[in-house]
Design an enzyme around this catalytic site. Structure first.
Site, PDB file in Angstrom:
ATOM      1  N   CYS A   1      -0.953   6.126  10.326  1.00 45.99           N
ATOM      2  CA  CYS A   1       0.268   5.511  10.851  1.00 45.99           C
ATOM      3  C   CYS A   1      -0.057   4.233  11.617  1.00 45.99           C
ATOM      4  O   CYS A   1      -0.915   4.216  12.492  1.00 45.99           O
ATOM      5  CB  CYS A   1       0.960   6.513  11.774  1.00 45.99           C
ATOM      6  SG  CYS A   1       2.472   5.901  12.525  1.00 45.99           S
TER       7      CYS A   1
ATOM      8  N   ASN B   1      -3.328   4.901  16.319  1.00 47.67           N
ATOM      9  CA  ASN B   1      -4.477   4.724  15.432  1.00 47.67           C
ATOM     10  C   ASN B   1      -5.016   3.307  15.561  1.00 47.67           C
ATOM     11  O   ASN B   1      -4.255   2.341  15.471  1.00 47.67           O
ATOM     12  CB  ASN B   1      -4.064   4.994  13.981  1.00 47.67           C
ATOM     13  CG  ASN B   1      -3.626   6.429  13.775  1.00 47.67           C
ATOM     14  OD1 ASN B   1      -4.418   7.350  13.936  1.00 47.67           O
ATOM     15  ND2 ASN B   1      -2.360   6.630  13.425  1.00 47.67           N
TER      16      ASN B   1
ATOM     17  N   GLU C   1       0.836  -1.197   0.000  1.00 48.56           N
ATOM     18  CA  GLU C   1       0.000   0.000   0.000  1.00 48.56           C
ATOM     19  C   GLU C   1       0.873   1.250   0.000  1.00 48.56           C
ATOM     20  O   GLU C   1       1.964   1.261   0.574  1.00 48.56           O
ATOM     21  CB  GLU C   1      -0.928   0.006   1.218  1.00 48.56           C
ATOM     22  CG  GLU C   1      -1.938  -1.121   1.177  1.00 48.56           C
ATOM     23  CD  GLU C   1      -2.803  -1.214   2.424  1.00 48.56           C
ATOM     24  OE1 GLU C   1      -3.824  -1.915   2.361  1.00 48.56           O
ATOM     25  OE2 GLU C   1      -2.457  -0.594   3.458  1.00 48.56           O
TER      26      GLU C   1
ATOM     27  N   GLY D   1       7.100  -1.793   6.027  1.00 47.04           N
ATOM     28  CA  GLY D   1       8.481  -2.247   6.012  1.00 47.04           C
ATOM     29  C   GLY D   1       9.456  -1.347   6.749  1.00 47.04           C
ATOM     30  O   GLY D   1       9.140  -0.214   7.102  1.00 47.04           O
TER      31      GLY D   1
END
Length: 340
Positions: free
Chosen positions: A331, A288, A90, A157
């Site tokens: 995030c 989040n 993504e 990553g």
């Protein structure tokens, strides 16, 4: 000319070589077209029709595709991108209060760091991305929204575990004969990989560095960030100081704040002590929500008090406001539509 890798991952002189152009300027022409977002050799109007046909037979510009596009009400855009081997990553567009557009790029399929508060870390690790697969995320986003202002390697990553490909992508994106994005507008974020920080400093790029500290309490950091905590906080502080001195740049310390976990006065003081003697700026990031992870977003009073304690100690601090929550693009949320 035989079939070659995606040209999006090559520099002008490499395009010149693999495409076996007779004229030296042809590699630059193709490079410019790719940087401008061109996806079809036949649209490269300053090449002869014969050359365009030959390129179309033997080369590919890109070997990734956008398989889903999600938009949040706050302007955040998330792209699901499928790779040649059918794996998925993504990339996210973030728009701030003054309409600056930032590309948040991934560098790996999944992540080996296994941070307890991060969706991507729960996916496990499949492989590193190539430079072309990183560059193409940027190009896909620009095709959607136009010119981007900044790049942050804060997607899926750990960039320091794929630093050669990340730096190669930066070289391509910042090349003056192509996209010409200033290195000063690029930030590489790490969970605290010390060897990578030293290596990045020694490469003498003009990029910025962000370190996901999360907490300066060693036992808690080992629980929340088990792989990153293999390097002690003392070693991490030394690596950050080295980057400060080598680059002359301030480093951002990122703190994902979780309710009742790392928001106490003691935790704030530990961050203050860690930051002492370093040229750093602290970013506070209220956690989040991720459905499969059982932490909670901190209350406003927790974040405000933590921020006040750092300000009182004269630690530069900014609170990052949540964006992209509605599409799993904030995030710590990436990977929901990707899988590994």
């Amino acid at each position: 000319m035989e079939w070659c890798c995606a040209l999006s991952g090559l520099l002008p002189e490499e395009i010149q070589k693999v495409c076996a152009f007779a004229e030296r300027f042809r590699g630059v022409q193709v490079f410019r077209w790719i940087a401008a977002g061109c996806t079809d050799f036949h649209a490269m109007s300053d090449l002869s029709s014969e050359t365009r046909a030959r390129l179309a037979r033997a080369c590919v510009i890109s070997d990734t595709r956008v398989y889903t596009t999600l938009r949040d009400v706050d302007g955040t855009l998330k792209l699901g991108i499928e790779l040649k081997d059918k794996r998925r990553v993504e990339a996210v567009l973030l728009v701030d209060q003054v309409s600056r557009k930032t590309a948040c790029l991934s560098c790996q399929v999944g992540c080996p760091m296994a941070c307890a508060f991060c969706q991507t870390g729960q996916l496990g690790f499949a492989r590193n991305l190539s430079a072309s697969e990183i560059v193409e995320q940027f190009l896909h986003l620009e095709r959607c929204v136009g010119t981007l202002d900044n790049v942050v390697f804060m997607g899926m990553g750990e960039p320091m575990l794929n630093l050669d490909a990340v730096c190669r992508a930066i070289e391509i994106l910042s090349h003056p004969q192509g996209r010409d994005l200033s290195e000063k507008r690029i930030t590489i974020s790490t969970s605290g990989h010390c060897r990578g920080i030293y290596s990045l400093a020694d490469r003498a790029l003009q990029v910025r560095l962000a370190v996901s500290l999360t907490t300066a309490n060693a036992p808690l950091r080992a629980r929340l960030m088990p792989r990153a905590a293999h390097d002690s906080l003392a070693k991490l502080k030394s690596a950050i100081r080295y980057f400060n001195e080598k680059s002359g740049k301030r480093v951002t310390l990122e703190l994902a704040l979780m309710r009742g976990v790392n928001t106490s006065e003691r935790h704030a003081q530990e961050v203050i002590d860690f930051a002492h003697g370093l040229n750093v700026h602290v970013n506070l990031i209220p956690w989040n929500p991720v459905a499969s992870i059982h932490f909670e977003t901190p209350r406003e009073v927790e974040v405000a008090h933590f921020e006040a304690l750092l300000m009182r100690a004269r630690i530069p601090v900014t609170r990052r406001y949540q964006r992209g929550n509605g599409i799993g693009g904030a995030c710590g949320q990436l990977g929901k539509t990707a899988g590994v």
